[in-house]
Design an enzyme around this catalytic site. Structure first.
Site, mmCIF file in Angstrom:
data_model
loop_
_atom_site.group_PDB
_atom_site.id
_atom_site.type_symbol
_atom_site.label_atom_id
_atom_site.label_comp_id
_atom_site.label_asym_id
_atom_site.label_seq_id
_atom_site.Cartn_x
_atom_site.Cartn_y
_atom_site.Cartn_z
ATOM 1 N N LYS A 40 8.720 43.466 33.144
ATOM 2 C CA LYS A 40 8.147 44.753 33.566
ATOM 3 C C LYS A 40 8.288 45.834 32.488
ATOM 4 O O LYS A 40 7.365 46.608 32.243
ATOM 5 C CB LYS A 40 8.787 45.205 34.884
ATOM 6 C CG LYS A 40 8.446 44.269 36.036
ATOM 7 C CD LYS A 40 8.983 44.734 37.357
ATOM 8 C CE LYS A 40 8.930 43.636 38.408
ATOM 9 N NZ LYS A 40 7.615 43.081 38.689
ATOM 10 N N THR A 226 2.590 53.015 44.945
ATOM 11 C CA THR A 226 1.294 52.424 44.601
ATOM 12 C C THR A 226 0.895 51.473 45.732
ATOM 13 O O THR A 226 1.741 50.786 46.317
ATOM 14 C CB THR A 226 1.352 51.683 43.252
ATOM 15 O OG1 THR A 226 2.397 50.706 43.295
ATOM 16 C CG2 THR A 226 1.624 52.646 42.107
ATOM 17 N N GLY A 231 -5.031 52.587 45.972
ATOM 18 C CA GLY A 231 -4.622 53.646 45.043
ATOM 19 C C GLY A 231 -3.144 53.940 45.143
ATOM 20 O O GLY A 231 -2.311 53.029 45.051
ATOM 21 N N ASP A 261 2.683 47.702 36.318
ATOM 22 C CA ASP A 261 3.275 48.067 35.015
ATOM 23 C C ASP A 261 2.265 48.847 34.172
ATOM 24 O O ASP A 261 2.626 49.817 33.491
ATOM 25 C CB ASP A 261 3.707 46.802 34.254
ATOM 26 C CG ASP A 261 4.749 46.014 35.025
ATOM 27 O OD1 ASP A 261 5.524 46.629 35.773
ATOM 28 O OD2 ASP A 261 4.767 44.779 34.878
ATOM 29 N N GLY A 298 -3.695 37.233 33.307
ATOM 30 C CA GLY A 298 -2.566 37.517 32.423
ATOM 31 C C GLY A 298 -1.962 38.886 32.672
ATOM 32 O O GLY A 298 -2.425 39.651 33.524
HETATM 33 O O1 RIB Z 1 5.280 43.103 36.921
HETATM 34 C C1 RIB Z 1 4.891 41.884 36.409
HETATM 35 C C2 RIB Z 1 6.028 41.274 35.644
HETATM 36 O O2 RIB Z 1 7.063 40.960 36.544
HETATM 37 C C3 RIB Z 1 5.694 39.983 34.955
HETATM 38 O O3 RIB Z 1 5.267 40.183 33.640
HETATM 39 C C4 RIB Z 1 6.989 39.192 35.039
HETATM 40 O O4 RIB Z 1 7.561 38.964 33.803
HETATM 41 C C5 RIB Z 1 7.883 39.982 35.966
HETATM 42 O O5 RIB Z 1 8.863 40.626 35.268
#
Ligand code: RIB
Length: 315
Positions: A40, A226, A231, A261, A298
């Protein structure tokens, strides 16, 4: 340019795309496998850097090949890696991510080196914390003790920077002090349910607003929840009237992994680079960027570069 500092996790994401999840004892065929850079913290940092921010990542990797690849990836994207520590005898963090046909993700992480980020590691970046920093971002894939340590320290030595805490993955008994030390506490709906002791099932804007209120009562300054395609909602201690920010509609999300993220990285970008926008508008633009990421597979691979985005997002 004020920096965005991300303190937290990085790792390798192993993706399994599948129509359904197996039941206990069952083996099923998946559709596709792929690998991406994740964690994250790393995702949030990369999201901000891809938008044009000046970012620094603080975290730990193992001395294995995965750790080296992660550092190279950060460097290629332009992230400052000065404070990434390589630790012997631990593996670099890893995540197993199952993504089903509706784009939903099911993640298991093994923290590995991320779990070894200690206050003493943070102290190695002392000069950085006294410099021009706009935002510091934390998540909960690294030890809480370290997060609380740096939040405390920043409130004493650099109180001008905005401290964003992403409470993910969620803890059921979080120390109130972290709520109070964060300027912005940001979680998704399932995490918000855990932080409000599962009193509320968040299934509408109204129930999300109730959770906002309970989190403010626990000492948060500003809370953002979130809500995926709906939204986000947010409210602040000083102006507790909740506001709902819509996200652009995505008809067929392909992979929602890392969208939260991307939202946080983008929010940090707008806090630093568009300080005159109000919080509503910053969140709206961050939602727009997150909505783009769910249209590709991804994590970091799906985060947009600034030059691919509409110009109005940066006006
Ligand atoms: O928020 C997504 C992330 O959560 C992924 O990339 C994974 O690595 C976990 O940490």
């Amino acid at each position: 340019m004020s920096k965005i500092v991300v303190v937290g996790s990085c790792g390798t994401d192993l993706f399994f795309y599948t129509s359904k999840l197996p039941t206990p004892g069952q083996t099923i065929h998946g559709k596709q496998f792929s690998v991406d850079f994740g964690g994250k913290g790393a995702n949030q940092c990369v999201a901000a850097q891809k938008l044009g921010a000046d970012t620094v990542f603080i975290g730990c990797v193992g001395t294995d090949i995965f750790g080296n690849d992660i550092i190279d990836n950060f460097k290629n994207i332009g992230v400052d890696t000065t404070y990434i520590i390589k630790k012997a005898n631990v593996d670099t963090g890893v995540a197993q991510i199952n993504v089903t046909d509706d784009g939903e993700n099911y993640i298991i992480i093994v923290a590995g080196a991320n779990g070894t980020l200690l206050p003493a590691d943070i102290d190695k970046a002392e000069t950085l914390f006294h410099s021009e920093i706009g935002v510091v971002i934390f998540q909960f894939e690294t030890p809480l003790e370290t997060t609380e340590y740096l939040l405390n320290k920043l409130s004493k030595i650099n109180n001008r920077c905005c401290k964003i805490v992403n409470g993910a993955p969620a803890y059921s008994n979080l120390h109130n002090k972290i709520f109070q030390l964060a300027d912005i506490f940001c979680v998704n709906e399932s995490e918000a349910e855990i932080y409000t002791n599962e009193i509320i099932k968040i299934n509408s804007i109204e129930t999300a607003n109730q959770a906002l209120f309970l989190l403010l009562k626990q000492g948060c300054n500003t809370v953002i929840i979130t809500l995926g395609s709906l939204g986000a909602v947010f409210a602040s201690k000083n102006n507790s009237e909740p506001q709902w920010v819509h996200s652009p509609k995505v008809t067929n999300p392909i992979d929602t992994t890392g969208a939260g993220d991307a939202f946080i990285g983008a929010l940090a970008y707008f806090i630093v680079h568009k300080p005159n926008l109000d919080l509503y508008e910053k969140i709206k633009r961050a939602c727009t960027i997150a909505s783009i990421t769910v249209q590709q597979k991804g994590t970091q691979k799906s985060f947009p570069n600034r030059n691919t985005l509409p110009k109005y997002l940066f006006d």
